[in-house]
Motif scaffolding. Structure first.
Motif, short mmCIF file in Angstrom:
data_model
loop_
_atom_site.label_atom_id
_atom_site.label_comp_id
_atom_site.label_asym_id
_atom_site.label_seq_id
_atom_site.Cartn_x
_atom_site.Cartn_y
_atom_site.Cartn_z
N SER A 54 11.84 -48.48 -17.61
CA SER A 54 11.45 -47.14 -17.16
C SER A 54 10.03 -47.15 -16.60
O SER A 54 9.26 -48.09 -16.84
CB SER A 54 11.52 -46.16 -18.33
OG SER A 54 10.45 -46.41 -19.23
N PRO A 55 9.66 -46.12 -15.87
CA PRO A 55 8.28 -46.03 -15.39
C PRO A 55 7.25 -46.10 -16.53
O PRO A 55 6.18 -46.68 -16.35
CB PRO A 55 8.24 -44.66 -14.68
CG PRO A 55 9.64 -44.46 -14.21
CD PRO A 55 10.50 -45.04 -15.32
N ALA A 56 7.54 -45.53 -17.69
CA ALA A 56 6.60 -45.59 -18.82
C ALA A 56 6.39 -47.03 -19.27
O ALA A 56 5.25 -47.44 -19.56
CB ALA A 56 7.11 -44.74 -19.98
N ASP A 94 18.76 -35.61 -21.55
CA ASP A 94 18.77 -36.67 -20.53
C ASP A 94 18.42 -38.03 -21.12
O ASP A 94 17.91 -38.91 -20.43
CB ASP A 94 17.77 -36.33 -19.42
CG ASP A 94 18.29 -35.22 -18.50
OD1 ASP A 94 19.51 -34.97 -18.52
OD2 ASP A 94 17.49 -34.64 -17.76
N GLN A 95 18.69 -38.20 -22.39
CA GLN A 95 18.34 -39.43 -23.11
C GLN A 95 19.60 -39.98 -23.79
O GLN A 95 20.41 -39.23 -24.31
CB GLN A 95 17.28 -39.10 -24.14
CG GLN A 95 16.90 -40.20 -25.06
CD GLN A 95 15.92 -39.71 -26.12
OE1 GLN A 95 15.73 -38.51 -26.33
NE2 GLN A 95 15.31 -40.63 -26.80
N VAL A 96 19.74 -41.31 -23.77
CA VAL A 96 20.83 -41.97 -24.49
C VAL A 96 20.19 -42.91 -25.51
O VAL A 96 19.33 -43.71 -25.16
CB VAL A 96 21.75 -42.79 -23.55
CG1 VAL A 96 22.84 -43.50 -24.34
CG2 VAL A 96 22.35 -41.90 -22.48
N LEU A 97 20.62 -42.79 -26.75
CA LEU A 97 20.22 -43.72 -27.80
C LEU A 97 21.44 -44.60 -28.08
O LEU A 97 22.52 -44.09 -28.35
CB LEU A 97 19.80 -42.98 -29.06
CG LEU A 97 18.60 -42.05 -28.89
CD1 LEU A 97 18.38 -41.25 -30.16
CD2 LEU A 97 17.36 -42.84 -28.52
N VAL A 117 16.41 -43.28 -20.56
CA VAL A 117 16.13 -41.95 -20.06
C VAL A 117 16.61 -41.82 -18.62
O VAL A 117 16.51 -42.76 -17.82
CB VAL A 117 14.62 -41.59 -20.16
CG1 VAL A 117 14.19 -41.43 -21.61
CG2 VAL A 117 13.77 -42.63 -19.47
N LYS A 118 17.12 -40.63 -18.33
CA LYS A 118 17.60 -40.34 -16.99
C LYS A 118 16.42 -40.13 -16.06
O LYS A 118 15.47 -39.42 -16.39
CB LYS A 118 18.50 -39.10 -17.01
CG LYS A 118 19.26 -38.87 -15.73
CD LYS A 118 20.26 -37.75 -15.92
CE LYS A 118 21.18 -37.65 -14.73
NZ LYS A 118 22.19 -36.60 -14.98
N GLN A 119 16.49 -40.75 -14.91
CA GLN A 119 15.43 -40.68 -13.91
C GLN A 119 15.73 -39.56 -12.91
O GLN A 119 16.87 -39.09 -12.81
CB GLN A 119 15.30 -42.02 -13.19
CG GLN A 119 15.04 -43.19 -14.13
CD GLN A 119 13.79 -43.00 -14.95
OE1 GLN A 119 12.69 -42.88 -14.40
NE2 GLN A 119 13.93 -42.97 -16.27
N SER A 123 19.65 -42.14 -12.10
CA SER A 123 19.86 -43.42 -12.79
C SER A 123 19.26 -43.36 -14.20
O SER A 123 18.52 -42.43 -14.52
CB SER A 123 19.22 -44.57 -12.00
OG SER A 123 17.80 -44.44 -12.01
N TYR A 124 19.60 -44.33 -15.01
CA TYR A 124 19.02 -44.44 -16.35
C TYR A 124 18.20 -45.71 -16.41
O TYR A 124 18.56 -46.74 -15.82
CB TYR A 124 20.13 -44.50 -17.42
CG TYR A 124 20.70 -43.14 -17.74
CD1 TYR A 124 20.21 -42.39 -18.80
CD2 TYR A 124 21.71 -42.60 -16.96
CE1 TYR A 124 20.73 -41.14 -19.08
CE2 TYR A 124 22.24 -41.35 -17.24
CZ TYR A 124 21.74 -40.63 -18.30
OH TYR A 124 22.25 -39.39 -18.58
#
Length: 140
Positions: A54-56, A94-97, A117-119, A123-124
């Motif tokens: 992810s960007p983070a 918008d999050q998948v664990l 996380v959904k972008q 996309s995820y």
């Protein structure tokens, strides 16, 4: 009248199936991403592995080399799993664990919990992984 009722029941069943498919879609997507990233680690393909971050995560590890080294050092069971299987999953907004059960080559069992996380583009991306060594020992 019976025919109309049967058609209505069929439509309800189709709607339920479509709703279930939509609910599972983020989980299926997350599992595909995790599987592809683990495959990239196993092939020492830093560029592909990094593409799922992810960007983070990319802000903390601004290049594929630093990201790959971090995973090698701190996430060995994810970097070099023996066998792995998907466990429980949960979609929260918008999050998948996604839980991943790993049997490492050294015989130790691990549980990795991935956060995707959904972008903005739909996309995820993988936003973090927490790994825990599974308790082992005789069953009580």
């Amino acid at each position: 009248m019976f025919r109309s009722f049967a058609i209505a029941l069929g439509m309800v069943a189709q709607l339920a199936a479509a709703t279930a498919a939509c609910a599972e879609e983020p989980v299926d997507t997350a599992r595909t991403i995790i599987r592809e990233q683990i495959t990239a680690f196993l092939q020492d393909d830093a560029e592909t592995a990094y593409s799922f971050a992810s960007p983070a995560i990319r802000s903390k590890f601004p290049d594929k080399a630093s990201f790959f080294e971090m995973v090698k050092r701190g996430y060995q069971p994810v970097y070099r799993p023996g066998n792995f299987a998907f466990g429980r999953s949960k979609v929260v907004g918008d999050q998948v664990l996604q839980e991943v059960l790993i049997s490492a080559p050294d015989g130790k069992d691990w549980t990795a919990v991935y956060e995707l996380v959904k972008q903005p583009d739909g996309s995820y991306k993988i936003n973090g992984v927490m790994i825990l060594q599974s308790a082992s020992g005789p069953a009580i």
